[in-house]
Design a protein around this motif. Sequence first.
Motif, PDB file in Angstrom:
ATOM      1  N   HIS A  17     117.473  -3.101  43.297  1.00  0.00           N
ATOM      2  CA  HIS A  17     118.608  -2.606  43.506  1.00  0.00           C
ATOM      3  C   HIS A  17     119.185  -2.444  41.962  1.00  0.00           C
ATOM      4  N   ARG A  18     118.615  -2.453  41.172  1.00  0.00           N
ATOM      5  CA  ARG A  18     119.180  -2.370  39.714  1.00  0.00           C
ATOM      6  C   ARG A  18     120.065  -1.175  39.241  1.00  0.00           C
ATOM      7  N   GLY A  19     119.956  -0.030  40.086  1.00  0.00           N
ATOM      8  CA  GLY A  19     120.810   1.129  39.857  1.00  0.00           C
ATOM      9  C   GLY A  19     122.384   0.707  40.296  1.00  0.00           C
ATOM     10  N   ALA A  20     122.479  -0.493  41.013  1.00  0.00           N
ATOM     11  CA  ALA A  20     123.751  -0.812  41.393  1.00  0.00           C
ATOM     12  C   ALA A  20     124.258  -2.117  40.793  1.00  0.00           C
ATOM     13  N   VAL A  21     123.652  -2.965  40.429  1.00  0.00           N
ATOM     14  CA  VAL A  21     123.724  -4.367  40.061  1.00  0.00           C
ATOM     15  C   VAL A  21     124.345  -4.458  38.751  1.00  0.00           C
ATOM     16  N   ASP A  22     125.710  -4.892  38.600  1.00  0.00           N
ATOM     17  CA  ASP A  22     126.063  -5.196  37.141  1.00  0.00           C
ATOM     18  C   ASP A  22     125.810  -6.208  36.234  1.00  0.00           C
ATOM     19  N   ALA A  23     126.298  -6.383  35.135  1.00  0.00           N
ATOM     20  CA  ALA A  23     125.927  -7.430  34.185  1.00  0.00           C
ATOM     21  C   ALA A  23     125.962  -8.725  34.504  1.00  0.00           C
ATOM     22  N   GLU A  24     127.187  -9.229  35.525  1.00  0.00           N
ATOM     23  CA  GLU A  24     127.480 -10.210  35.705  1.00  0.00           C
ATOM     24  C   GLU A  24     126.400 -11.072  36.760  1.00  0.00           C
ATOM     25  N   ALA A  25     125.839 -10.388  37.669  1.00  0.00           N
ATOM     26  CA  ALA A  25     124.883 -11.117  38.550  1.00  0.00           C
ATOM     27  C   ALA A  25     123.498 -11.091  37.560  1.00  0.00           C
ATOM     28  N   ARG A  26     123.037 -10.299  36.664  1.00  0.00           N
ATOM     29  CA  ARG A  26     121.986 -10.389  35.796  1.00  0.00           C
ATOM     30  C   ARG A  26     122.289 -11.516  35.005  1.00  0.00           C
ATOM     31  N   ALA A  27     123.205 -11.544  34.310  1.00  0.00           N
ATOM     32  CA  ALA A  27     123.519 -12.826  33.568  1.00  0.00           C
ATOM     33  C   ALA A  27     123.474 -14.189  34.153  1.00  0.00           C
ATOM     34  N   ARG A  28     123.774 -14.148  35.305  1.00  0.00           N
ATOM     35  CA  ARG A  28     123.413 -15.475  36.154  1.00  0.00           C
ATOM     36  C   ARG A  28     122.244 -15.514  36.425  1.00  0.00           C
ATOM     37  N   LEU A  29     121.394 -14.471  36.836  1.00  0.00           N
ATOM     38  CA  LEU A  29     120.026 -14.607  37.014  1.00  0.00           C
ATOM     39  C   LEU A  29     119.233 -14.983  35.723  1.00  0.00           C
ATOM     40  N   ALA A  30     119.645 -14.674  34.448  1.00  0.00           N
ATOM     41  CA  ALA A  30     118.794 -14.935  33.362  1.00  0.00           C
ATOM     42  C   ALA A  30     119.337 -16.645  33.205  1.00  0.00           C
ATOM     43  N   GLU A  31     120.355 -16.980  33.438  1.00  0.00           N
ATOM     44  CA  GLU A  31     120.846 -18.499  33.329  1.00  0.00           C
ATOM     45  C   GLU A  31     119.993 -19.256  34.123  1.00  0.00           C
ATOM     46  N   ALA A  32     119.867 -18.714  35.548  1.00  0.00           N
ATOM     47  CA  ALA A  32     119.106 -19.634  36.529  1.00  0.00           C
ATOM     48  C   ALA A  32     117.532 -19.559  35.981  1.00  0.00           C
ATOM     49  N   VAL A  33     117.005 -18.343  35.280  1.00  0.00           N
ATOM     50  CA  VAL A  33     115.525 -18.725  34.920  1.00  0.00           C
ATOM     51  C   VAL A  33     115.530 -19.633  33.655  1.00  0.00           C
ATOM     52  N   ARG A  34     116.486 -19.636  32.926  1.00  0.00           N
ATOM     53  CA  ARG A  34     116.599 -20.579  31.775  1.00  0.00           C
ATOM     54  C   ARG A  34     116.507 -21.976  32.287  1.00  0.00           C
ATOM     55  N   GLU A  35     117.332 -22.319  33.413  1.00  0.00           N
ATOM     56  CA  GLU A  35     117.490 -23.863  33.857  1.00  0.00           C
ATOM     57  C   GLU A  35     116.182 -24.239  34.658  1.00  0.00           C
ATOM     58  N   LEU A  36     115.681 -23.069  35.162  1.00  0.00           N
ATOM     59  CA  LEU A  36     114.455 -23.409  35.832  1.00  0.00           C
ATOM     60  C   LEU A  36     113.463 -23.789  35.001  1.00  0.00           C
ATOM     61  N   GLY A  37     113.329 -23.134  33.813  1.00  0.00           N
ATOM     62  CA  GLY A  37     112.320 -23.377  32.889  1.00  0.00           C
ATOM     63  C   GLY A  37     112.740 -24.703  32.135  1.00  0.00           C
ATOM     64  N   ALA A  38     113.809 -25.196  32.091  1.00  0.00           N
ATOM     65  CA  ALA A  38     114.302 -26.540  31.337  1.00  0.00           C
ATOM     66  C   ALA A  38     114.180 -27.621  32.485  1.00  0.00           C
ATOM     67  N   GLY A  39     113.842 -27.455  33.544  1.00  0.00           N
ATOM     68  CA  GLY A  39     113.544 -28.375  34.412  1.00  0.00           C
ATOM     69  C   GLY A  39     114.661 -28.899  35.341  1.00  0.00           C
ATOM     70  N   ASN A  40     115.921 -28.131  35.172  1.00  0.00           N
ATOM     71  CA  ASN A  40     117.141 -28.534  35.999  1.00  0.00           C
ATOM     72  C   ASN A  40     117.133 -27.705  37.360  1.00  0.00           C
ATOM     73  N   ALA A  41     116.370 -28.259  38.239  1.00  0.00           N
ATOM     74  CA  ALA A  41     116.126 -27.335  39.488  1.00  0.00           C
ATOM     75  C   ALA A  41     117.224 -27.138  40.200  1.00  0.00           C
ATOM     76  N   GLY A  42     118.189 -28.267  40.271  1.00  0.00           N
ATOM     77  CA  GLY A  42     119.264 -28.130  41.236  1.00  0.00           C
ATOM     78  C   GLY A  42     120.205 -27.270  40.551  1.00  0.00           C
ATOM     79  N   ARG A  43     120.664 -27.173  39.196  1.00  0.00           N
ATOM     80  CA  ARG A  43     121.554 -26.123  38.637  1.00  0.00           C
ATOM     81  C   ARG A  43     120.542 -24.743  38.872  1.00  0.00           C
ATOM     82  N   ALA A  44     119.423 -24.614  38.749  1.00  0.00           N
ATOM     83  CA  ALA A  44     118.846 -23.167  38.622  1.00  0.00           C
ATOM     84  C   ALA A  44     119.109 -22.607  40.068  1.00  0.00           C
ATOM     85  N   GLY A  45     118.930 -23.441  40.909  1.00  0.00           N
ATOM     86  CA  GLY A  45     119.055 -22.976  42.578  1.00  0.00           C
ATOM     87  C   GLY A  45     120.410 -22.459  42.687  1.00  0.00           C
ATOM     88  N   ALA A  46     121.422 -23.402  42.301  1.00  0.00           N
ATOM     89  CA  ALA A  46     122.806 -22.808  42.574  1.00  0.00           C
ATOM     90  C   ALA A  46     123.264 -21.724  41.720  1.00  0.00           C
TER      91      ALA A  46
END
Length: 581
Positions: free
Chosen positions: A483-512
Amino acid sequence: MTSSLIRGRPRRATAHIRMRVAHAVLGALAGAGWLVLPVMTVDAHDPVPTASASAVASAAAPEQEGTSAADLVMPLVAGVAAVALAGYGYVRRTRRARTRTTPGTVPAPPSVPIPADSERQARAALRLADDCVRTSREELSFVRERFGDKRIEPFAQALRAAETELSAAFAIWRQYEGGVPEEPSARRQALVGVIGRCAEAGRRLDAEAPALDRARGFDVDGESLRGAVGPEADGDERVAAEGGVGAGPEGAGAETSGTPEWAGAEISGTPEGAEGGIRAALVVAEGRFRELTGRVVTAQRTLAALHESYAPTATGSVTGYVEQAKDRLVFATARLNEARQAADAGDSLRAVRRLRAGEGAVAQAGVLVGGVERLSAQLREAAGLVPTVLTGAEEEVAALRDGSGGTSLTAGELHARLAHADGVLAAVRAELGGGAYDPLDALRRITGALERLEGAGTGVPDTAALLVARSSVAGAEEFVGVHRGAVDAEARARLAEAVRELGAGNAGRAGAVAGEARELAERDVRAHGIPYAGAEGDTAGLAGAVLGGILLAEDPDGGPPATFGGPRTRSRHHAFSRHHA
């Protein structure tokens, strides 16, 4: 009432007024002296003896000449004084105007970007760079299937470099959203860094786009690179493409690796030539299409079985995925058929454009079908973990209650949190014996309750938390991607943060954070609506192709297909599309 301007007048303004008054008084005295002088000297002449008329006449002429010269002295002096005073006053006023700091006379400062404008440019740059990275990743998957990993390494390396720059830009942006840094100048510099890194990500991909076209046999007489960033690009996209206010260490002036010498010689030197390259690419795309037509049927059956086995919330994240996958495949069918017809007719330019649109639709259909398959596997895994995790959580709660478990909480805090954990665990235990339930949600609640109890949540609960986080991140990634034709930067930024948190082993924060990203993305899609739906002459699947960013929505027919590259090259098939579409 005294006006604010008067109250705020500097003290030295009074001295300026006094000086002006003194100048005026001095000028007035000089003028008065000039006027009074003849009156004062009218009776001051010496008596003269009587003489004849001729003598008087002969003596009068020189005496009149001398009186006239004397009378001109004072006016001349007064005039010179007035001019000097006027010049002095002009110089004083000019100097004061240059250095004055009172309101209304401040010299215009250098133009500084308004924070709102810089933030808008940063959001546009993040969204554009993220689109370029996602599209490049999709197209590269087809190239890899044809040539293998080793021969596409330069393009994969450029993609990895772009992903690194984009990840850094998202990290800076998330800190900026959180109020870090606080100083205005530092915040402006942070936005410069965001835009600069996005521009660098685009340049990495732009540098390899010509070589990729030659590798695939798409570079027909140089036509593949026409229509880079043209008049269609808006101001914010142009800022992102050119570096804009991000022209800094991460922005403008960065060198690119250029085109690898071997790319044009080894890969693009295939025996098929240009038309052969397009036909070979069609074989890959059509093969993946046929595979997906079988998988989508299986996914539909799988989803029906999930509805019977689990609660409705368990499959909510993939609701509509099968229908959307079918829609993408219908669009891909039309585009791939048109591409083969154009290739058979020798119209390579049209064939490339239709092929790329078909490849994009096939790739997104694969994401949608894969989402159903992924969720099915994760639900089975979660259902197997829930009984073990629940029993382990109950034991840890009991240990903390009798004091055998270590915790730094006060007695009151521990009592309140234990009561909350008891309620959560009891509800999950009731669901296990009550029929269909949501295993992933059950694990999420169990691990969340244990996280509040310091010293609890090790071993199996950590495994459950990781499974929940991976499911949330993957679900958000799939939704944003299709759906990237409609999704703005805020959602993408949080998704990128979730990927970083998951890579760092912070599962709870990544899921939230992944959950936040999914909610924001869904909100953006609802606000965006369905473009091109019901339009006259609407091609089947066109609305979904635009919503998914497969087509760039620059023309009434949906625009050119997105391709591997950055802002300057991703729409390079646009120029000739108007003549051949």
